[in-house]
Design a protein around this motif. Structure first.
Motif, PDB file in Angstrom:
ATOM      1  N   GLU A  40      76.100  39.442  46.705  1.00  0.00           N
ATOM      2  CA  GLU A  40      77.439  39.017  47.128  1.00  0.00           C
ATOM      3  C   GLU A  40      77.476  37.530  47.438  1.00  0.00           C
ATOM      4  N   GLU A  44      79.806  34.674  45.619  1.00  0.00           N
ATOM      5  CA  GLU A  44      80.699  33.834  46.433  1.00  0.00           C
ATOM      6  C   GLU A  44      80.406  32.356  46.206  1.00  0.00           C
ATOM      7  N   ARG A 143      86.518  40.120  44.237  1.00  0.00           N
ATOM      8  CA  ARG A 143      85.729  40.342  45.464  1.00  0.00           C
ATOM      9  C   ARG A 143      85.524  41.835  45.720  1.00  0.00           C
TER      10      ARG A 143
END
Length: 161
Positions: A40, A44, A143
């Motif tokens: 993650e 990002e 996301r």
């Protein structure tokens, strides 16, 4: 992993923004492996790096849309491997209470897609005062797709090995 992230950030930072396509063309989630703890964070950082070299709304929308496309591709790859594992398990578990895993996985994914779309639509509606609501929705979908991979790994990942 940190070295790859640093290199990606440097490549994006060195990009010029004279062409609206340049920034989002550099966004690349292929080196972000869903099988690492940094997954993650890696995705990002890729999005943030793309957005940071995008000076204009159009360029940033390109980053958001590309982020969603690549996150969705990763989710589809992971989902297909989960479906295949469920199919394999069906034969191993026939005549047991656990033989319908593929149907459950498909139902779960359909319900999750509805939740994702409604959540991101709501997010876009709240941000509708901005002119880039569609791109905000795409970023939200990206996301949540990344999180869905992590959720599937947490809940059923041990059964996919």
């Amino acid at each position: 992993m940190k070295m790859q992230l640093t290199i990606a950030a440097l490549l994006l930072a060195s990009a010029t923004t004279s062409n609206a396509l340049e920034a989002y063309e550099l966004l690349d989630l292929t080196h972000c492996s869903p099988f690492t703890q940094e997954f993650e964070a890696c995705t990002e950082l890729e999005l943030e790096a793309c957005m940071s070299v995008s000076n204009y709304g159009l360029e940033q929308r390109g980053c958001q849309n590309q982020f969603y496309q690549e996150a969705d591709d990763k989710l589809n790859d992971y989902y297909q491997s989960a479906i295949q594992a469920a199919r394999n398990a069906k034969y191993e578990l026939r005549n047991t209470a656990w033989q319908d895993q593929e149907q459950l996985l498909r139902a779960s994914q359909r319900a999750w897609i509805e939740m994702r779309d409604a959540t991101c639509q709501l997010s876009g509606e709240f941000g509708a005062v901005n002119s880039g609501a569609d791109a905000d929705i795409a970023e939200c979908e990206g996301r949540l797709s990344i999180r869905r991979i992590r959720d599937l790994q947490t809940e059923i990942g041990g059964f996919l090995d």
